[in-house]
Design a protein around this motif. Structure first.
Motif, short mmCIF file in Angstrom:
data_model
loop_
_atom_site.label_atom_id
_atom_site.label_comp_id
_atom_site.label_asym_id
_atom_site.label_seq_id
_atom_site.Cartn_x
_atom_site.Cartn_y
_atom_site.Cartn_z
N SER A 148 7.09 -17.15 -12.31
CA SER A 148 6.01 -17.61 -13.19
C SER A 148 4.70 -17.71 -12.42
O SER A 148 4.68 -17.94 -11.22
CB SER A 148 6.35 -18.99 -13.76
OG SER A 148 7.53 -18.93 -14.52
N ARG A 149 3.62 -17.54 -13.13
CA ARG A 149 2.30 -17.69 -12.51
C ARG A 149 1.83 -19.13 -12.54
O ARG A 149 1.13 -19.58 -11.65
CB ARG A 149 1.27 -16.82 -13.22
CG ARG A 149 1.48 -15.35 -12.99
CD ARG A 149 0.41 -14.56 -13.67
NE ARG A 149 0.58 -13.16 -13.33
CZ ARG A 149 -0.39 -12.30 -13.30
NH1 ARG A 149 -1.61 -12.67 -13.61
NH2 ARG A 149 -0.15 -11.06 -12.99
N LEU A 150 2.17 -19.84 -13.61
CA LEU A 150 1.78 -21.23 -13.79
C LEU A 150 3.02 -22.05 -14.10
O LEU A 150 3.90 -21.59 -14.82
CB LEU A 150 0.79 -21.37 -14.96
CG LEU A 150 -0.49 -20.56 -14.87
CD1 LEU A 150 -1.23 -20.57 -16.20
CD2 LEU A 150 -1.39 -21.09 -13.77
N CYS A 151 3.08 -23.28 -13.56
CA CYS A 151 4.22 -24.16 -13.81
C CYS A 151 3.71 -25.51 -14.29
O CYS A 151 2.87 -26.13 -13.62
CB CYS A 151 5.03 -24.36 -12.53
SG CYS A 151 5.93 -22.90 -12.00
N LEU A 152 4.23 -25.95 -15.42
CA LEU A 152 3.83 -27.25 -15.95
C LEU A 152 4.40 -28.36 -15.09
O LEU A 152 5.56 -28.33 -14.70
CB LEU A 152 4.32 -27.42 -17.38
CG LEU A 152 3.68 -26.52 -18.42
CD1 LEU A 152 4.29 -26.80 -19.80
CD2 LEU A 152 2.18 -26.70 -18.47
N ASN A 153 3.56 -29.32 -14.77
CA ASN A 153 3.97 -30.51 -14.04
C ASN A 153 3.64 -31.68 -14.96
O ASN A 153 2.55 -32.23 -14.93
CB ASN A 153 3.21 -30.59 -12.72
CG ASN A 153 3.69 -31.71 -11.84
OD1 ASN A 153 4.49 -32.55 -12.25
ND2 ASN A 153 3.19 -31.73 -10.63
N ILE A 154 4.61 -32.02 -15.79
CA ILE A 154 4.41 -33.01 -16.83
C ILE A 154 4.68 -34.40 -16.28
O ILE A 154 5.61 -34.60 -15.50
CB ILE A 154 5.34 -32.72 -18.03
CG1 ILE A 154 5.01 -31.32 -18.57
CG2 ILE A 154 5.22 -33.76 -19.11
CD1 ILE A 154 6.02 -30.80 -19.55
N ALA A 155 3.87 -35.37 -16.69
CA ALA A 155 4.05 -36.75 -16.25
C ALA A 155 5.45 -37.24 -16.61
O ALA A 155 5.97 -36.92 -17.68
CB ALA A 155 3.00 -37.65 -16.90
N GLY A 156 6.03 -37.99 -15.70
CA GLY A 156 7.37 -38.54 -15.94
C GLY A 156 7.36 -40.05 -15.83
O GLY A 156 6.33 -40.70 -16.05
N ASN A 157 8.48 -40.61 -15.45
CA ASN A 157 8.62 -42.05 -15.34
C ASN A 157 8.06 -42.62 -14.06
O ASN A 157 7.89 -43.82 -13.93
CB ASN A 157 10.10 -42.45 -15.44
CG ASN A 157 10.68 -42.13 -16.80
OD1 ASN A 157 9.96 -42.02 -17.77
ND2 ASN A 157 11.98 -41.99 -16.86
N THR A 158 7.80 -41.77 -13.08
CA THR A 158 7.28 -42.23 -11.80
C THR A 158 5.92 -41.58 -11.56
O THR A 158 5.59 -40.55 -12.15
CB THR A 158 8.23 -41.85 -10.66
OG1 THR A 158 8.38 -40.43 -10.62
CG2 THR A 158 9.60 -42.51 -10.83
N PRO A 159 5.10 -42.20 -10.69
CA PRO A 159 3.76 -41.65 -10.44
C PRO A 159 3.76 -40.25 -9.84
O PRO A 159 2.80 -39.51 -9.97
CB PRO A 159 3.13 -42.65 -9.46
CG PRO A 159 3.94 -43.88 -9.58
CD PRO A 159 5.32 -43.45 -9.99
N SER A 160 4.82 -39.88 -9.14
CA SER A 160 4.91 -38.52 -8.59
C SER A 160 6.36 -38.05 -8.70
O SER A 160 7.26 -38.83 -8.97
CB SER A 160 4.45 -38.49 -7.13
OG SER A 160 5.32 -39.25 -6.34
N VAL A 169 0.22 -26.78 -13.14
CA VAL A 169 -0.63 -27.29 -14.21
C VAL A 169 -0.21 -28.75 -14.37
O VAL A 169 0.83 -29.05 -14.95
CB VAL A 169 -0.45 -26.51 -15.53
CG1 VAL A 169 -1.33 -27.10 -16.62
CG2 VAL A 169 -0.76 -25.04 -15.32
N ILE A 170 -1.01 -29.64 -13.81
CA ILE A 170 -0.67 -31.06 -13.76
C ILE A 170 -1.17 -31.75 -15.02
O ILE A 170 -2.37 -31.79 -15.26
CB ILE A 170 -1.24 -31.71 -12.49
CG1 ILE A 170 -0.65 -31.02 -11.26
CG2 ILE A 170 -0.98 -33.21 -12.48
CD1 ILE A 170 -1.25 -31.45 -9.95
N MET A 171 -0.24 -32.28 -15.78
CA MET A 171 -0.57 -32.92 -17.06
C MET A 171 -0.36 -34.42 -16.92
O MET A 171 0.66 -34.96 -17.32
CB MET A 171 0.30 -32.33 -18.16
CG MET A 171 0.12 -30.83 -18.28
SD MET A 171 1.24 -30.07 -19.45
CE MET A 171 0.55 -30.66 -20.97
N SER A 172 -1.35 -35.09 -16.33
CA SER A 172 -1.24 -36.53 -16.10
C SER A 172 -2.61 -37.06 -15.69
O SER A 172 -3.39 -36.37 -15.04
CB SER A 172 -0.23 -36.81 -14.98
OG SER A 172 -0.20 -38.18 -14.66
N ASP A 173 -2.86 -38.30 -16.08
CA ASP A 173 -4.09 -38.97 -15.63
C ASP A 173 -3.83 -39.83 -14.41
O ASP A 173 -4.75 -40.24 -13.72
CB ASP A 173 -4.64 -39.87 -16.75
CG ASP A 173 -5.15 -39.06 -17.93
OD1 ASP A 173 -5.63 -37.94 -17.73
OD2 ASP A 173 -5.06 -39.56 -19.07
#
Length: 110
Positions: free
Chosen positions: A11-23, A38-42
């Motif tokens: 893959s060229r891009l990989c989703l990094n979706i927010a989970g239960n822990t900060p990282s 692709v980091i999806m988290s604030d």
């Protein structure tokens, strides 16, 4: 069935979706697979943020933007080949900082 790492490596891009822990390991797995995260988290906590400029090799999506209809699709389709290539090359340059190894070596981030 293709394993998660094989899928990331192709893959060229990989989703990094927010989970239960900060990282999580998702970021490290993406980097090790040469897949632009692709980091999806604030609120993600990134290792050594004062050393690495993550915006050079990661794409950030805020939680509010993530909820906007078709935002992510438009964002990803709007990334030109040159921009992706630049991020991918930078990712390969910093990859060694994120590799898992035991025992740790001096200068390792993880």
């Amino acid at each position: 069935m293709i394993g998660p790492t094989k899928g990331m490596q192709s893959s060229r891009l990989c989703l990094n979706i927010a989970g239960n822990t900060p990282s999580s390991n998702r970021l490290f797995d993406a980097i090790a697979s040469h897949c632009v995260p692709v980091i999806m988290s604030d609120e993600i906590e990134l290792p050594y943020e004062e050393i690495h400029y993550y915006s050079e090799f990661c794409i950030f999506v805020s939680t509010s933007d993530n909820h906007r209809e078709f935002f992510l699709i438009k964002l990803i389709r709007g990334i030109c080949k040159e921009e992706w290539s630049r991020m991918w090359k930078r990712l390969k340059e910093v990859e060694h900082f994120f590799q898992y190894q035991y025992p740790s070596l001096e200068g390792d981030d993880v």
